[in-house]
Scaffold this motif. Structure first.
Motif, PDB file in Angstrom:
ATOM      1  N   ALA A  44      35.098  15.289  58.526  1.00  0.00           N
ATOM      2  CA  ALA A  44      35.212  16.723  58.291  1.00  0.00           C
ATOM      3  C   ALA A  44      35.221  17.016  56.795  1.00  0.00           C
ATOM      4  O   ALA A  44      35.947  16.395  56.030  1.00  0.00           O
ATOM      5  CB  ALA A  44      36.484  17.262  58.935  1.00  0.00           C
ATOM      6  N   ALA A  45      34.395  17.958  56.387  1.00  0.00           N
ATOM      7  CA  ALA A  45      34.337  18.339  54.975  1.00  0.00           C
ATOM      8  C   ALA A  45      35.621  19.017  54.527  1.00  0.00           C
ATOM      9  O   ALA A  45      35.840  19.210  53.353  1.00  0.00           O
ATOM     10  CB  ALA A  45      33.146  19.251  54.738  1.00  0.00           C
ATOM     11  N   THR A  46      36.463  19.356  55.505  1.00  0.00           N
ATOM     12  CA  THR A  46      37.730  19.987  55.160  1.00  0.00           C
ATOM     13  C   THR A  46      38.783  18.952  54.770  1.00  0.00           C
ATOM     14  O   THR A  46      39.849  19.310  54.306  1.00  0.00           O
ATOM     15  CB  THR A  46      38.260  20.822  56.341  1.00  0.00           C
ATOM     16  N   GLU A  47      38.488  17.673  54.981  1.00  0.00           N
ATOM     17  CA  GLU A  47      39.406  16.634  54.546  1.00  0.00           C
ATOM     18  C   GLU A  47      39.591  16.788  53.037  1.00  0.00           C
ATOM     19  O   GLU A  47      38.608  16.868  52.297  1.00  0.00           O
ATOM     20  CB  GLU A  47      38.822  15.257  54.882  1.00  0.00           C
ATOM     21  N   PRO A  48      40.830  16.836  52.557  1.00  0.00           N
ATOM     22  CA  PRO A  48      41.088  17.169  51.150  1.00  0.00           C
ATOM     23  C   PRO A  48      40.293  16.348  50.122  1.00  0.00           C
ATOM     24  O   PRO A  48      39.717  16.921  49.199  1.00  0.00           O
ATOM     25  CB  PRO A  48      42.582  16.920  50.992  1.00  0.00           C
ATOM     26  N   LEU A  49      40.217  15.053  50.274  1.00  0.00           N
ATOM     27  CA  LEU A  49      39.521  14.238  49.291  1.00  0.00           C
ATOM     28  C   LEU A  49      38.022  14.528  49.292  1.00  0.00           C
ATOM     29  O   LEU A  49      37.413  14.726  48.241  1.00  0.00           O
ATOM     30  CB  LEU A  49      39.770  12.747  49.538  1.00  0.00           C
ATOM     31  N   LEU A  50      37.416  14.584  50.482  1.00  0.00           N
ATOM     32  CA  LEU A  50      35.986  14.873  50.560  1.00  0.00           C
ATOM     33  C   LEU A  50      35.671  16.277  50.059  1.00  0.00           C
ATOM     34  O   LEU A  50      34.667  16.491  49.377  1.00  0.00           O
ATOM     35  CB  LEU A  50      35.480  14.699  51.989  1.00  0.00           C
ATOM     36  N   SER A  51      36.532  17.206  50.374  1.00  0.00           N
ATOM     37  CA  SER A  51      36.338  18.579  49.928  1.00  0.00           C
ATOM     38  C   SER A  51      36.399  18.652  48.400  1.00  0.00           C
ATOM     39  O   SER A  51      35.564  19.310  47.765  1.00  0.00           O
ATOM     40  CB  SER A  51      37.400  19.482  50.543  1.00  0.00           C
ATOM     41  N   ALA A  52      37.343  17.954  47.808  1.00  0.00           N
ATOM     42  CA  ALA A  52      37.464  17.932  46.343  1.00  0.00           C
ATOM     43  C   ALA A  52      36.246  17.261  45.707  1.00  0.00           C
ATOM     44  O   ALA A  52      35.727  17.727  44.687  1.00  0.00           O
ATOM     45  CB  ALA A  52      38.750  17.225  45.929  1.00  0.00           C
ATOM     46  N   GLN A  53      35.779  16.184  46.317  1.00  0.00           N
ATOM     47  CA  GLN A  53      34.593  15.497  45.792  1.00  0.00           C
ATOM     48  C   GLN A  53      33.367  16.414  45.845  1.00  0.00           C
ATOM     49  O   GLN A  53      32.601  16.494  44.895  1.00  0.00           O
ATOM     50  CB  GLN A  53      34.317  14.215  46.571  1.00  0.00           C
ATOM     51  N   LYS A  54      33.191  17.096  46.976  1.00  0.00           N
ATOM     52  CA  LYS A  54      32.052  18.002  47.112  1.00  0.00           C
ATOM     53  C   LYS A  54      32.128  19.133  46.095  1.00  0.00           C
ATOM     54  O   LYS A  54      31.120  19.493  45.480  1.00  0.00           O
ATOM     55  CB  LYS A  54      31.973  18.565  48.531  1.00  0.00           C
ATOM     56  N   ASP A  55      33.329  19.673  45.895  1.00  0.00           N
ATOM     57  CA  ASP A  55      33.494  20.751  44.920  1.00  0.00           C
ATOM     58  C   ASP A  55      33.136  20.281  43.512  1.00  0.00           C
ATOM     59  O   ASP A  55      32.466  20.988  42.766  1.00  0.00           O
ATOM     60  CB  ASP A  55      34.925  21.287  44.938  1.00  0.00           C
ATOM     61  N   THR A  56      33.559  19.077  43.171  1.00  0.00           N
ATOM     62  CA  THR A  56      33.260  18.529  41.847  1.00  0.00           C
ATOM     63  C   THR A  56      31.759  18.313  41.683  1.00  0.00           C
ATOM     64  O   THR A  56      31.183  18.667  40.647  1.00  0.00           O
ATOM     65  CB  THR A  56      34.019  17.200  41.624  1.00  0.00           C
ATOM     66  N   ILE A  57      31.124  17.758  42.685  1.00  0.00           N
ATOM     67  CA  ILE A  57      29.676  17.518  42.619  1.00  0.00           C
ATOM     68  C   ILE A  57      28.927  18.841  42.491  1.00  0.00           C
ATOM     69  O   ILE A  57      27.993  18.966  41.694  1.00  0.00           O
ATOM     70  CB  ILE A  57      29.198  16.710  43.845  1.00  0.00           C
ATOM     71  N   LYS A  58      29.342  19.843  43.235  1.00  0.00           N
ATOM     72  CA  LYS A  58      28.689  21.153  43.159  1.00  0.00           C
ATOM     73  C   LYS A  58      28.885  21.785  41.776  1.00  0.00           C
ATOM     74  O   LYS A  58      27.968  22.418  41.245  1.00  0.00           O
ATOM     75  CB  LYS A  58      29.216  22.082  44.252  1.00  0.00           C
ATOM     76  N   ARG A  59      30.066  21.594  41.180  1.00  0.00           N
ATOM     77  CA  ARG A  59      30.321  22.110  39.834  1.00  0.00           C
ATOM     78  C   ARG A  59      29.389  21.432  38.826  1.00  0.00           C
ATOM     79  O   ARG A  59      28.791  22.088  37.975  1.00  0.00           O
ATOM     80  CB  ARG A  59      31.779  21.887  39.431  1.00  0.00           C
ATOM     81  N   VAL A  60      29.233  20.111  38.946  1.00  0.00           N
ATOM     82  CA  VAL A  60      28.348  19.375  38.040  1.00  0.00           C
ATOM     83  C   VAL A  60      26.899  19.824  38.239  1.00  0.00           C
ATOM     84  O   VAL A  60      26.150  19.974  37.271  1.00  0.00           O
ATOM     85  CB  VAL A  60      28.513  17.853  38.212  1.00  0.00           C
ATOM     86  N   LEU A  61      26.500  20.053  39.474  1.00  0.00           N
ATOM     87  CA  LEU A  61      25.135  20.544  39.724  1.00  0.00           C
ATOM     88  C   LEU A  61      24.892  21.884  39.030  1.00  0.00           C
ATOM     89  O   LEU A  61      23.819  22.113  38.466  1.00  0.00           O
ATOM     90  CB  LEU A  61      24.868  20.657  41.225  1.00  0.00           C
ATOM     91  N   LYS A  62      25.895  22.757  39.022  1.00  0.00           N
ATOM     92  CA  LYS A  62      25.760  24.033  38.314  1.00  0.00           C
ATOM     93  C   LYS A  62      25.627  23.798  36.812  1.00  0.00           C
ATOM     94  O   LYS A  62      24.854  24.476  36.134  1.00  0.00           O
ATOM     95  CB  LYS A  62      26.956  24.940  38.612  1.00  0.00           C
ATOM     96  N   GLU A  63      26.392  22.834  36.290  1.00  0.00           N
ATOM     97  CA  GLU A  63      26.299  22.511  34.863  1.00  0.00           C
ATOM     98  C   GLU A  63      24.918  21.941  34.525  1.00  0.00           C
ATOM     99  O   GLU A  63      24.364  22.242  33.463  1.00  0.00           O
ATOM    100  CB  GLU A  63      27.397  21.519  34.474  1.00  0.00           C
ATOM    101  N   ILE A  64      24.370  21.149  35.425  1.00  0.00           N
ATOM    102  CA  ILE A  64      23.033  20.583  35.213  1.00  0.00           C
ATOM    103  C   ILE A  64      21.990  21.703  35.195  1.00  0.00           C
ATOM    104  O   ILE A  64      21.102  21.728  34.337  1.00  0.00           O
ATOM    105  CB  ILE A  64      22.712  19.519  36.287  1.00  0.00           C
ATOM    106  N   GLU A  65      22.091  22.637  36.123  1.00  0.00           N
ATOM    107  CA  GLU A  65      21.144  23.759  36.153  1.00  0.00           C
ATOM    108  C   GLU A  65      21.270  24.600  34.884  1.00  0.00           C
ATOM    109  O   GLU A  65      20.253  25.050  34.333  1.00  0.00           O
ATOM    110  CB  GLU A  65      21.357  24.616  37.400  1.00  0.00           C
ATOM    111  N   ALA A  66      22.480  24.784  34.394  1.00  0.00           N
ATOM    112  CA  ALA A  66      22.678  25.525  33.142  1.00  0.00           C
ATOM    113  C   ALA A  66      22.040  24.771  31.974  1.00  0.00           C
ATOM    114  O   ALA A  66      21.487  25.391  31.058  1.00  0.00           O
ATOM    115  CB  ALA A  66      24.165  25.757  32.895  1.00  0.00           C
ATOM    116  N   ALA A  67      22.101  23.454  32.003  1.00  0.00           N
ATOM    117  CA  ALA A  67      21.473  22.649  30.946  1.00  0.00           C
ATOM    118  C   ALA A  67      19.956  22.804  30.987  1.00  0.00           C
ATOM    119  O   ALA A  67      19.309  22.860  29.929  1.00  0.00           O
ATOM    120  CB  ALA A  67      21.867  21.175  31.087  1.00  0.00           C
ATOM    121  N   PHE A  68      19.374  22.883  32.179  1.00  0.00           N
ATOM    122  CA  PHE A  68      17.933  23.137  32.279  1.00  0.00           C
ATOM    123  C   PHE A  68      17.583  24.486  31.633  1.00  0.00           C
ATOM    124  O   PHE A  68      16.576  24.600  30.929  1.00  0.00           O
ATOM    125  CB  PHE A  68      17.465  23.149  33.742  1.00  0.00           C
TER     126      PHE A  68
END
Length: 108
Positions: A44-68
């Motif tokens: 389940a993506a609601t599991e705290p650790l997986l949810s935190a990991q997904k949030d971090t990855i999504k934040r980095v993806l936004k930073e990558i798009e901003a760098a583009f």
């Protein structure tokens, strides 16, 4: 190239726009692979650790798009806080960074 240009924009000498784009594309691909791997675990993506990991990855993806975007508008490699050139070594390690190390330390 003048000496002044070298001092203010050293990343232009060693990291071309093409190289920066390749690094950013690699980072984006890596993060997307990580997201798929998390999704494929079946947990389940609601599991705290997986949810935190997904949030971090999504934040980095936004930073990558901003760098583009910065790459397109010509501000890539320039610290958004102090407007100095970000050292190439930092861009090689963290190609989507917005700040030089001293400014990043102050922001943290």
């Amino acid at each position: 190239m003048s000496l002044d240009t070298r001092r203010t924009e050293p990343w232009l000498e060693r990291l071309t726009a093409h190289e920066a784009r390749q690094r950013l594309e690699h980072e984006r691909g890596t993060r997307l692979t990580q997201l798929r791997a998390i999704d494929e675990t079946g947990q389940a993506a609601t599991e705290p650790l997986l949810s935190a990991q997904k949030d971090t990855i999504k934040r980095v993806l936004k930073e990558i798009e901003a760098a583009f975007t910065r790459l397109q508008d010509g501000s890539y490699g320039i610290c958004q806080r102090c407007s100095t050139a970000i050292p190439v070594e930092r861009l090689e390690i963290l190609p989507y960074t917005r700040h030089c190390v001293p400014c990043q330390r102050e922001a943290a």
